[in-house]
Enzyme design. Structure first.
Site, mmCIF file in Angstrom:
data_model
loop_
_atom_site.group_PDB
_atom_site.id
_atom_site.type_symbol
_atom_site.label_atom_id
_atom_site.label_comp_id
_atom_site.label_asym_id
_atom_site.label_seq_id
_atom_site.Cartn_x
_atom_site.Cartn_y
_atom_site.Cartn_z
ATOM 1 N NE ARG A 341 -2.821 1.083 3.477
ATOM 2 C CZ ARG A 341 -3.756 1.181 4.433
ATOM 3 N NH1 ARG A 341 -5.031 1.323 4.086
ATOM 4 N NH2 ARG A 341 -3.428 1.103 5.706
ATOM 5 C CG ASP A 643 -5.171 2.473 10.950
ATOM 6 O OD1 ASP A 643 -6.196 3.110 11.276
ATOM 7 O OD2 ASP A 643 -5.129 1.727 9.957
#
EC number: 2.3.3.9
Length: 738
Positions: A341, A643
């Site tokens: 990612r 996160d």
């Protein structure tokens, strides 16, 4: 930085320049000068386009803010709102029906439904564990989690508890009864396994034998036919390995001598450069790129200490078995197929800056850097063209010659098209065939959701993945409609109509555009890392909803979630759902506004405290320790995987309430100071932790958390990265952290 290397119109950090030239380029047959010339040209050509896309975001947001401010008292009609969004180009025409044409995609993506791990690339040990999580012990996953209860003396202590072990064995036998049933009887009744004429034969308590209900589920074994040490079964495209050793500590307690049941678990893994990492400068980025290189070359290694012993953890090799005929060899992947990612379009990074007459000019967009360098590194994980051998080692990533990049936080089809243009230009620089670099589209921004079909069409020859992300998507929902009024509480968001419509539409449009059998349709993370019994009970809903993959926070969770894909044939579910649209545009456009402000003062305080504690608990580790993904205890001491997505929704909700007078700035500051003491106490056992409550004015982490809330309404799309990056750099400079 004065010692940069000048490359055309760019000035490159020496740590990055040396890494690329001395580590990443060797073995790729790409000339360094040619590569850097290509980097220079891409940056010059595409940076203005990147900036234009960000300016369009701001322009649309300003128009939406103005529209809502004019109607915050009297409200508005849904049709008027829809018409307005269409007029400004926020809502775009839906394209005619089409099917994606992506080709050269690995089976793990096209024909296998199973769990997907997401892991921060900065942590080599985590990355190795995740890559190796393709196979996991069901016995270990059950024994070490709350899936097996402590009742009746079955507590997990410091030594092996046979009573708990017996519960594990019984659970695994029930699983086998569902995933690979015998023609009659139960796996609980067997006393042994053997291979007769290419078929599995199970010996029963009464001395008789029984075959599998479906003999085709037997696909391989180890050992001799009359005394196999492993039996390999297949169900719904996933493998189950039954390990047999009557002399082992566990096998000796089992009447069939079975010592473990191993499940194919994390079929794919996303190595994350984005929301789960804290990478703010060239040193951080090179550490991330180096770990990605080690994974692709197959030589990443990490010293690990466990149980008083130290050993070197490396990537697992592929697994080989004897096929049922006893002659043919069957080879299965030993590692998870890796995606990477990249970061989104927003941020820049000082690893490369524009040359401004010999001085450092503007930083180069980080997404452009990631596309170039992660793709270059990805070459090491590809099979050589026309050759059965690998180019640089035995541990391949892609067997079909593809590089898989997940691109997050794209707003609408123009941004997807820009990503595809960037990937095409990178392929030219690297000498790769067009469409080698595949794209995973995160459906986590409102403009992408509302124009999802057009987004997929923009990447029709590259897309291998669409995925919902509830937290980021909710953060953007709040920020987009920041001026419309106060939002409902965070916990109530999951039960709103728009969330259900969002989750359904992602699957429906994915199927409508031909993703089944060509690309993953994914769903989000289970964040409660210690509550595995709840996960086993609830997360089966994702494959039942037609998702071929869903995110898990750990290898253990991957093994447990893998059971769901044995219980649900996802491709059969997709066949049933095909041709349906279960949600409407009106549902997707329903803003989660509080219809009446009937919260009691204690409810408001609870919401503020909950979010402030969550923000502080995550931000303090991000700023002070450079940890971007943390198992953070919430206000009730329940461990949650946090996160930047969780930070975005928490900070945006409080910014919204502050904007509309539900709370005051003093409420926020008071709660933050109170919750700082809670977070300090939760981290008291960490010798490196820097307390915040005693001197919040001089705690960079505390000030960052406060800024994220008080200035939240002004942040681009509600993103947390600009504040986090600036504050982390400030901390590193103040603390002389490299």
């Amino acid at each position: 930085m004065t010692d940069r290397v000048t490359v055309g119109n760019l000035r490159v950090s020496p740590v990055l320049y040396d890494f690329i030239n001395n580590e990443a380029l060797p073995g790729t047959d790409i000339d360094p000068d040619t590569f850097w010339s290509g980097v220079d040209k891409i940056v010059a050509d595409l940076t203005p386009k990147n900036q234009d896309l960000l300016a369009r975001r701001d322009h649309l947001q300003a128009q939406i803010d103005k529209w809502h401010r004019a109607r915050v008292i009297g409200g508005f009609e849904a049709e008027d709102y829809k018409q307005f969004l269409t007029e400004i180009g926020y809502l775009e025409p839906e394209p005619a029906d089409f099917s994606v044409t992506t080709s050269g995609v690995d089976d793990e993506i096209t024909t296998t439904a199973g769990p997907q791990l997401v892991v921060p690339i900065l942590n080599a040990r985590f990355a190795l564990n995740a890559a190796n999580a393709r196979w996991g012990s069901l016995y270990d996953a059950l024994y070490g989690t709350d899936v097996i209860s402590d009742e009746d003396g079955a507590e997990a202590g410091s030594s092996y508890n046979k009573r708990r072990g017996d519960k594990v064995i019984a659970y695994a036998r029930r699983f086998l009864d569902g995933a690979a049933p015998l023609a009659s009887g139960s796996w609980t009744d067997i006393t042994g396994l053997r291979i007769d004429d290419g078929a599995v034969s199970a010996t029963l308590d009464d001395g008789g034998s029984v075959a599998l209900a479906d003999p085709q589920q037997f696909v391989g074994y180890h050992g001799e036919p009359d005394a196999p040490t492993a039996v390999l079964l297949a169900n719904n495209g996933l493998h189950i390995e039954i390990l047999i050793d009557a002399d082992s500590p566990i096998g000796s307690t089992d009447k069939a001598g079975i010592k473990d049941v191993v499940l194919e678990s994390a079929i794919t893994t996303i190595m994350d450069f984005e929301d789960s990492v804290a990478a703010v400068d060239a040193d951080d980025k090179v550490l991330a790129y180096r770990n990605w290189l080690g994974l692709n070359r197959g030589d990443l290694a990490e010293e690990v200490s466990k149980g008083g012993k130290t050993f070197t953890r490396v990537l697992n090799s592929d697994r080989t078995y004897r096929a049922p005929d006893g002659e043919t060899e069957l080879t299965l992947p030993g590692r998870s197929l890796l995606f990477v990612r990249n970061v989104g379009h927003l941020m820049t990074n000082d690893a490369i800056v524009v040359d401004d007459n010999g001085a450092d000019g503007a930083e180069v967009p980080e997404g452009i850097q990631d596309a170039l360098f992660t793709s270059l590194i990805g070459i090491h994980g590809l099979r050589s063209a026309g050759d059965d051998d690998t180019k640089n080692g035995p541990l391949l990533n892609s067997r079909t010659g593809s590089i898989y990049i997940v691109k997050p936080k794209m707003h609408g089809p123009d941004e997807v098209a820009f990503t595809c243009e960037l990937f095409s230009r990178v392929e030219d620089v690297l000498g790769l065939p067009q469409n080698t670099i595949k794209v995973g589209i995160m459906d986590e921004e409102r403009r992408t959701t509302l124009n999802l079909k057009a987004c997929i069409k923009a990447a029709a020859d590259r897309v291998v993945f669409i995925n919902t992300g509830f937290l980021d998507r909710t953060g953007d929902e709040i920020h987009t409609s920041m001026e419309a009024g106060p939002m409902i509480r965070k916990g109530a968001m999951k039960s709103t109509d728009w969330i259900a419509a969002y989750e359904n539409q992602n699957v429906d449009i994915g199927l409508e555009t031909g993703l089944s059998g060509k690309a993953q349709i994914g769903k989000g993370m289970w964040a409660m890392t210690d509550l595995m019994a709840d996960m086993v009970e609830q997360k089966i809903g994702q494959p039942k909803a037609g998702a071929t993959t869903a995110w898990v926070p750990s290898p253990t969770a991957a093994t447990l979630h893998a059971m769901h894909y044995h219980q649900v044939d996802v491709f059969a579910v997709q066949s049933e759902l095909a041709g349906k649209r279960r949600s409407t545009l009106d549902q997707l456009l329903t803003i989660p506004l509080a219809t009446e402000l009937a919260w009691a003062p204690e409810e408001i305080r609870e919401e503020v405290d909950n979010n402030c504690q969550s923000i502080l608990g995550y931000v303090v580790r991000w700023i002070d320790a450079g940890v971007g993904c943390s198992k953070v205890p919430d206000i009730h001491d329940v461990a949650l995987m946090e996160d930047r997505a969780t930070l975005r929704i928490s900070s945006q909700l409080l910014a919204n309430w502050l904007r509309h007078g539900v709370i005051t700035e003093e409420d926020v500051k008071t709660s933050l100071r109170r919750m700082a003491a809670v977070v300090d106490e939760q981290n008291a056992a960490d010798p490196d932790f820097r307390p915040m409550a005693s001197d919040p004015d001089n705690s960079i982490a505390f000030q960052a958390a406060q800024e994220l809330i008080l200035d939240g309404a002004a942040q681009p799309s509600g993103y947390t990265e600009p504040i986090l990056h600036r504050r982390r750099r400030e901390y590193k400079a103040a603390s002389n952290v490299g």
